[in-house]
Design a protein around this motif. Structure first.
Motif, short mmCIF file in Angstrom:
data_model
loop_
_atom_site.label_atom_id
_atom_site.label_comp_id
_atom_site.label_asym_id
_atom_site.label_seq_id
_atom_site.Cartn_x
_atom_site.Cartn_y
_atom_site.Cartn_z
N LEU A 292 2.13 12.54 -9.08
CA LEU A 292 1.45 13.82 -8.94
C LEU A 292 2.46 14.95 -8.80
CD1 LEU A 292 -1.10 15.51 -8.67
CD2 LEU A 292 -1.11 14.96 -6.22
N GLY A 293 3.50 14.74 -8.00
CA GLY A 293 4.54 15.76 -7.86
C GLY A 293 5.21 16.08 -9.18
N ASP A 294 5.48 15.04 -9.97
CA ASP A 294 6.09 15.26 -11.29
C ASP A 294 5.15 16.04 -12.21
OD1 ASP A 294 8.32 13.87 -10.43
OD2 ASP A 294 7.81 12.01 -11.51
N ALA A 295 3.86 15.67 -12.19
CA ALA A 295 2.88 16.36 -13.02
C ALA A 295 2.76 17.83 -12.62
CB ALA A 295 1.52 15.66 -12.93
N LEU A 296 2.74 18.09 -11.31
CA LEU A 296 2.64 19.47 -10.84
C LEU A 296 3.90 20.26 -11.17
CD1 LEU A 296 0.91 18.90 -7.40
CD2 LEU A 296 -0.10 19.90 -9.46
N ALA A 297 5.05 19.62 -11.09
CA ALA A 297 6.30 20.30 -11.44
C ALA A 297 6.30 20.67 -12.92
CB ALA A 297 7.50 19.42 -11.11
N HIS A 298 5.83 19.75 -13.75
CA HIS A 298 5.75 20.03 -15.19
C HIS A 298 4.75 21.16 -15.45
CE1 HIS A 298 5.76 19.35 -19.50
NE2 HIS A 298 4.45 19.31 -19.46
N LEU A 299 3.62 21.10 -14.78
CA LEU A 299 2.61 22.14 -14.91
C LEU A 299 3.17 23.48 -14.44
CD1 LEU A 299 -0.37 22.81 -15.56
CD2 LEU A 299 -0.88 22.26 -13.18
N GLY A 300 3.95 23.45 -13.38
CA GLY A 300 4.53 24.66 -12.81
C GLY A 300 5.54 25.34 -13.70
N GLN A 301 6.02 24.65 -14.73
CA GLN A 301 6.96 25.28 -15.65
C GLN A 301 6.28 26.36 -16.48
OE1 GLN A 301 8.77 22.13 -17.89
NE2 GLN A 301 9.86 21.31 -16.12
N HIS B 46 0.83 -1.20 0.00
CA HIS B 46 0.00 0.00 0.00
C HIS B 46 0.87 1.26 0.00
CE1 HIS B 46 -3.02 -2.89 1.70
NE2 HIS B 46 -3.73 -2.29 0.75
N ILE B 47 1.94 1.21 0.79
CA ILE B 47 2.86 2.35 0.83
C ILE B 47 3.50 2.55 -0.54
CG2 ILE B 47 4.95 3.27 1.90
CD1 ILE B 47 2.40 3.15 3.71
N GLU B 48 3.83 1.45 -1.20
CA GLU B 48 4.44 1.54 -2.54
C GLU B 48 3.47 2.18 -3.53
OE1 GLU B 48 6.13 -1.48 -5.93
OE2 GLU B 48 6.49 -2.00 -3.82
N VAL B 49 2.20 1.81 -3.46
CA VAL B 49 1.19 2.41 -4.34
C VAL B 49 1.08 3.90 -4.08
CG1 VAL B 49 -1.28 2.49 -4.85
CG2 VAL B 49 -0.13 0.28 -4.67
N LEU B 50 0.97 4.27 -2.80
CA LEU B 50 0.89 5.68 -2.45
C LEU B 50 2.14 6.43 -2.88
CD1 LEU B 50 -0.78 5.55 1.08
CD2 LEU B 50 -1.80 6.36 -1.06
N ASP B 51 3.31 5.83 -2.67
CA ASP B 51 4.57 6.46 -3.05
C ASP B 51 4.58 6.77 -4.53
OD1 ASP B 51 7.64 5.98 -4.00
OD2 ASP B 51 7.56 6.86 -1.99
N LYS B 52 4.18 5.81 -5.36
CA LYS B 52 4.16 6.02 -6.81
C LYS B 52 3.18 7.11 -7.20
CE LYS B 52 5.72 1.44 -8.20
NZ LYS B 52 5.38 0.17 -8.85
N LYS B 53 2.00 7.12 -6.59
CA LYS B 53 0.99 8.12 -6.91
C LYS B 53 1.43 9.52 -6.47
CE LYS B 53 -3.08 5.21 -7.15
NZ LYS B 53 -3.50 5.58 -8.50
N ILE B 54 2.03 9.61 -5.30
CA ILE B 54 2.50 10.91 -4.80
C ILE B 54 3.62 11.44 -5.70
CG2 ILE B 54 3.71 12.05 -2.89
CD1 ILE B 54 2.11 10.08 -1.02
N ASN B 55 4.55 10.57 -6.07
CA ASN B 55 5.64 11.00 -6.95
C ASN B 55 5.13 11.38 -8.33
OD1 ASN B 55 8.21 10.97 -5.53
ND2 ASN B 55 7.78 8.81 -5.21
N ASP C 182 -2.83 20.91 1.02
CA ASP C 182 -2.63 21.34 2.41
C ASP C 182 -3.47 20.49 3.37
OD1 ASP C 182 -0.89 23.30 1.52
OD2 ASP C 182 -2.33 24.94 1.76
N HIS C 183 -4.72 20.24 2.98
CA HIS C 183 -5.62 19.43 3.83
C HIS C 183 -5.13 17.99 3.93
CE1 HIS C 183 -9.38 22.22 3.67
NE2 HIS C 183 -8.26 22.91 3.71
N LEU C 184 -4.67 17.44 2.81
CA LEU C 184 -4.16 16.07 2.82
C LEU C 184 -2.94 15.96 3.73
CD1 LEU C 184 -4.19 13.16 1.78
CD2 LEU C 184 -2.88 13.96 -0.21
#
Length: 86
Positions: free
Chosen positions: A19-28, A8-17, A72-74
């Motif tokens: 999302l972070g990558d997608a947001l970083a790309h969006l942030g460009q 479960h932690i591995e699934v969450l880790d992949k999803k969090i990473n 922030d809520h999460l």
């Protein structure tokens, strides 16, 4: 209450990473930089296109603020869970 296993932690880790990558790309902001270039072309917009563009940009800004608030809520909820287990 049962805790999640390592899978479960591995699934969450992949999803969090992901999302972070997608947001970083969006942030460009590359799409918005291109949009800033295009709107300066002569005759870019009619009043209707202007209204549509303003509505889209306002909606995107609102969704961005909501996404930040959800993050922030999460994080706040995750910190509370961590405290309860200690």
């Amino acid at each position: 209450m049962d805790s999640c296993g390592p899978e479960h932690i591995e699934v969450l880790d992949k999803k969090i990473n992901a999302l972070g990558d997608a947001l970083a790309h969006l942030g460009q902001g590359t799409s918005l930089k291109e949009l800033l270039r295009i709107i300066r072309f002569p005759g870019y917009t009619t009043p209707a296109e202007f209204a549509f563009s303003v509505a889209m940009l306002d909606s995107m800004a609102l969704q961005t603020r909501m996404l930040e608030q959800m993050g922030d809520h999460l994080l706040s909820a995750a910190k509370q869970v961590g405290r309860e287990q200690r």
